[in-house]
Design a protein around this motif. Structure first.
Motif, short mmCIF file in Angstrom:
data_model
loop_
_atom_site.label_atom_id
_atom_site.label_comp_id
_atom_site.label_asym_id
_atom_site.label_seq_id
_atom_site.Cartn_x
_atom_site.Cartn_y
_atom_site.Cartn_z
N LYS A 207 0.85 -1.19 0.00
CA LYS A 207 0.00 0.00 0.00
C LYS A 207 0.89 1.24 0.00
N GLU A 210 -0.31 4.81 1.06
CA GLU A 210 -0.82 5.04 2.41
C GLU A 210 0.30 5.24 3.43
N LYS A 212 2.96 6.92 6.02
CA LYS A 212 2.70 7.92 7.05
C LYS A 212 4.01 8.32 7.72
#
Length: 330
Positions: A207, A210, A212
């Motif tokens: 992913k 996504e 962070k």
């Protein structure tokens, strides 16, 4: 001092009790109602009723009101003085602690400078004594397998980073992953969790959009992973990094740490026709606690200093004399 405060509080309760008794006593006696007449502005006669208390009743009223006020004043004074004393004590303890720390540091510095060379002491002081964080319950897991004539390594690094100080600490993480003759590193997972299980940092190759609070930079065969985590005082965060790379056959590499480590487990899984070995560069030597044809597990029970680690190697097993003889006979 504590006994004096208890004594003053007891006196205040006695005074308040005395005032209450006087209040109850005075309320049990009758009073006199007097009718009075006077002439108003329009020369009309105005009659009024007035309640008259005897002089002793009025004196008791003054005394009980005074006692109520005195009891309240004593309680307030004790409470205020207690808060002032508490603040002064905390400030004094803080000053004494700072002074004690300063004295201890100076004594420590002076003592160790007489035992070891100053240059060595400076390095120890910077890397160990003044270090505010330490890694605990660390694991280095190596999973090797053959793929297309090469050796593929899937490596997992896990540890808890504990903040030993009384203030928050920023931990800037920078992983410089250099292939050193192998293929490029591929980061599969990088994450950091706090004690509540909340994700602070995340990168998952499945992913990629996504991610962070993390940056990945590629420069040729060198991969740099960067992120910063803030650790609360006397708390910790959990790091987990998974990456893979391949080697063109037998390989030698290095795994180390940038901060002190307490407690480390090294797990290596590999094909049975390969062998895995390590050359530790650690203050505490690792112990081989499990050895199987396709697995080795080492444990370090003590401490590991910054920039220490191990050189590990993976290579095909050499034929035994019996196997060599069989090959020669054939």
């Amino acid at each position: 001092m504590k006994k004096e405060k208890i004594r003053f509080i007891s006196i205040a309760f006695l005074i308040a009790a005395t005032a209450l008794i006087l209040d109850i006593f005075s309320s049990q006696f009758s009073f006199e109602v007097i009718s009075k007449s006077y002439i108003g502005t329009n020369e009309e006669v105005i009659k009024t009723l007035e309640v008259s208390f005897p002089l002793w009743h009025q004196i008791i009223g003054l005394v009980k009101n005074f006692l109520y006020g005195l009891a309240a004043a004593i309680v307030i004074t004790v409470f205020v003085s207690n808060e002032i004393e508490k603040n002064q004590r905390e400030e004094k303890e803080k000053e004494l602690k700072e002074l004690s720390n300063a004295i201890n540091i100076n004594v420590f510095d002076s003592l160790f400078k007489t035992i070891i060379p100053e240059e060595i002491f400076k390095a120890i002081k910077q890397d160990v004594i003044e270090n505010k964080v330490v890694r605990r319950n660390a694991k280095w897991v190596f999973n090797f397998r053959e793929q297309g004539g090469r050796v593929l390594c899937n490596q997992t690094t896990y540890y808890q980073l504990h903040n030993l100080s009384q203030a928050s600490v920023d931990d800037p993480v920078r992983l410089d992953l250099d292939a050193l003759g192998g293929d490029e590193y591929k980061v599969l997972l990088a994450e950091c969790l706090n004690t509540s299980g909340e994700t602070i940092v995340l990168y998952d190759i499945s992913k990629p959009h996504e991610k962070k609070n993390i940056e990945l930079k590629i420069d040729g065969n060198k991969l740099t992973v960067e992120y910063t985590v803030t650790i609360p005082p006397q708390s910790y965060v959990e790091y987990k990094t998974v990456y893979e790379r391949s080697y063109p056959g037998d390989a030698t590499d290095f795994q180390g740490t940038k901060v002190p480590v307490i407690g480390l487990e090294i797990i290596a899984n590999f094909p049975e026709h390969y062998e895995f070995n390590i050359s530790p560069v650690m203050s505490t030597p690792p112990k081989l606690i499990l050895e199987q044809p396709n697995q080795k597990i080492y444990r370090v029970d003590g401490g590991i200093l910054p920039r220490q680690g191990m050189v590990f190697s993976i290579s095909k097993k050499k034929p035994t004399p019996e196997q060599q003889s069989l090959i020669f006979d054939n």
